[in-house]
Design a protein around this motif. Sequence first.
Motif, PDB file in Angstrom:
ATOM      1  N   PRO A  38       0.837  -1.207   0.000  1.00  0.00           N
ATOM      2  CA  PRO A  38       0.000   0.000   0.000  1.00  0.00           C
ATOM      3  C   PRO A  38       0.870   1.253   0.000  1.00  0.00           C
ATOM      4  N   VAL A  39       0.442   2.258  -0.727  1.00  0.00           N
ATOM      5  CA  VAL A  39       1.160   3.529  -0.749  1.00  0.00           C
ATOM      6  C   VAL A  39       0.264   4.607  -0.157  1.00  0.00           C
ATOM      7  N   LYS A  40       0.887   5.669   0.306  1.00  0.00           N
ATOM      8  CA  LYS A  40       0.166   6.809   0.871  1.00  0.00           C
ATOM      9  C   LYS A  40      -0.725   6.400   2.050  1.00  0.00           C
ATOM     10  N   ASN A  41      -0.295   5.378   2.801  1.00  0.00           N
ATOM     11  CA  ASN A  41      -1.033   4.921   3.981  1.00  0.00           C
ATOM     12  C   ASN A  41      -2.502   4.655   3.677  1.00  0.00           C
ATOM     13  N   ALA A  42      -2.751   4.060   2.525  1.00  0.00           N
ATOM     14  CA  ALA A  42      -4.134   3.780   2.114  1.00  0.00           C
ATOM     15  C   ALA A  42      -4.820   2.848   3.102  1.00  0.00           C
ATOM     16  N   ALA A  43      -6.052   3.175   3.436  1.00  0.00           N
ATOM     17  CA  ALA A  43      -6.847   2.350   4.342  1.00  0.00           C
ATOM     18  C   ALA A  43      -8.023   1.709   3.629  1.00  0.00           C
TER      19      ALA A  43
END
Length: 237
Positions: A85-90
């Motif tokens: 995951p990039v940009k702390n995707a939730a």
Amino acid sequence: MKYGMIQQGMWMLFQSSFRKQLSILHITDEKAKKEIMIAAHHKYREIILMIEPFGKEDVLLANILSASAFAAIYLSLPAEHRLVPVKNAAAFPETEACETLVSGKYTMKELSDFYEYSMNGNFVMKQYLKRSCFSKRYWQTQKRQAEKSQKSTNPYSWKYSFYPGKSGQHFDALFSHCGIWYLMQKLGIPEVTPAMCRYDYGMTKYSDAVFTRKGTLAGGAELCDCHYDKKQNTSST
């Protein structure tokens, strides 16, 4: 959950098709495929044992078992092959936007195709999917199952409501809780959930329904809003 006959049978039923479709994930060497599947079988058992036992209010047992098999295989792949995951995707929508939220050797489409072709490539599953989604019996089953699901307290099960269309040509299934989304988060791999979400489209390829959806719980929506329309007969007279 016990690693009983149903759980063992699910693995036995689909292991060959999962092994065959590893080629989609750029694993073509038969020895490597065998090693991955041996490791995945052990991981599958571990995952099953961590899932809370299904009771009389819990639904879609086969779904959580097939998702467990997918997760076991994914976790048995070389670590450098996995999505990150990039940009702390939730949240991970099943649309193309999801592709920008993860990086890695595989694309989300490859993982989606791997799951769909592994499931649909199985003869028993293919025959099962040819059932009518618009029969009276199917709708009665869905109504009972949806009502039962509302009483479930098992996080690995599902909760949903069933809304039949008055015309008999469509219906909706609205999911407020998804066992697969919960399981993938517990396993630390929520980013692969859309690969399984997209299988809802693949499941209807052999049925008499056309599937559409606007959002998923894994994608940050409040509900998985599953809509089914009856396929129109396009054959000429």
